[in-house]
Design a protein around this motif. Structure first.
Motif, short mmCIF file in Angstrom:
data_model
loop_
_atom_site.label_atom_id
_atom_site.label_comp_id
_atom_site.label_asym_id
_atom_site.label_seq_id
_atom_site.Cartn_x
_atom_site.Cartn_y
_atom_site.Cartn_z
N LYS A 1 13.98 8.26 -3.76
CA LYS A 1 12.96 9.51 -3.61
C LYS A 1 11.56 8.81 -3.49
O LYS A 1 10.92 9.66 -2.66
N TYR A 2 11.17 8.21 -4.09
CA TYR A 2 9.82 7.75 -4.02
C TYR A 2 9.72 6.99 -2.63
O TYR A 2 8.76 7.09 -1.94
N ILE B 1 8.22 6.72 3.42
CA ILE B 1 8.62 6.76 4.57
C ILE B 1 8.00 8.27 5.72
O ILE B 1 7.38 8.10 6.49
N THR B 2 8.43 9.15 4.88
CA THR B 2 7.83 10.56 5.27
C THR B 2 6.52 10.96 5.64
O THR B 2 5.93 11.18 6.61
N GLY C 1 14.91 6.35 11.41
CA GLY C 1 14.56 6.46 12.80
C GLY C 1 12.84 6.44 12.76
O GLY C 1 12.35 7.05 12.03
N ILE C 2 12.61 5.63 13.61
CA ILE C 2 11.11 5.39 13.67
C ILE C 2 10.44 5.47 15.21
O ILE C 2 11.35 5.68 16.14
N ILE D 1 6.09 0.14 1.63
CA ILE D 1 7.29 0.59 1.03
C ILE D 1 7.56 -0.35 -0.19
O ILE D 1 7.48 0.11 -1.46
N LYS D 2 7.38 -1.81 0.02
CA LYS D 2 7.57 -2.73 -1.02
C LYS D 2 6.33 -2.68 -2.04
O LYS D 2 6.42 -2.68 -3.28
#
Length: 152
Positions: free
Chosen positions: A33-34, A39-40, A61-62, A75-76
């Motif tokens: 979820k995090y 991404i969102t 999808g980018i 992200i990481k």
């Protein structure tokens, strides 16, 4: 042309540093979820996410203006910081340097999503390293085995 239209789908894979089994079933859904939120917030589309204790698969999808390396860095970096702040692991949590990104056609989205969603079943038969090497071979990506994974 007044507008930009695109369909860019990527299957992204990345591992816990040293391929340690650090992602616990107790908090993996919170982690997913995090990562979904990251991404969102970057205006990209998460299609599915799943993984194992030592790695994660994401179907994205980018948009054409997405710099994948920057997205993966965010992200990481943010998720490892979050994991450490929550003290989900006894040691300092880190992701392995690098990632794999594989383009997906529209016709393969359902198959790839099913593959990602069924990681537990898949990995009952195949290790992450073997899986990753199979991806590299299938996509005809040159690699050197000694640079694939760091054990430290």
């Amino acid at each position: 042309m007044a507008n930009t239209y695109s369909q860019i789908y990527l299957h992204v894979v990345f591992a816990v540093k040293g391929r340690r089994n650090s992602i616990s079933k107790n908090w993996k859904d919170e982690l997913y979820k995090y990562i979904t939120g990251i991404i969102t917030n970057k205006n990209q589309k998460l299609m599915t996410i799943n993984g194992m204790p030592d790695h994660i698969h994401i179907l994205l999808g980018i948009k054409p203006n997405c710099n994948l390396s920057d997205l993966m860095r965010d992200i990481k970096a943010n998720s490892s910081k979050w994991i450490n702040e929550k003290q989900f692991t006894n040691d300092k949590f880190k992701w392995q340097t690098g990632f794999g990104a594989f383009s997906i056609s529209q016709s393969q989205i359902k198959n790839v999503a099913n593959y990602i969603d069924n990681q537990e079943t898949h990995h009952a038969k195949k290790s992450f390293k073997d899986e990753y090497i199979d991806f590299l071979k299938a996509y005809k990506i040159d690699y050197r085995d000694e640079y694939l994974f760091s054990e430290d």
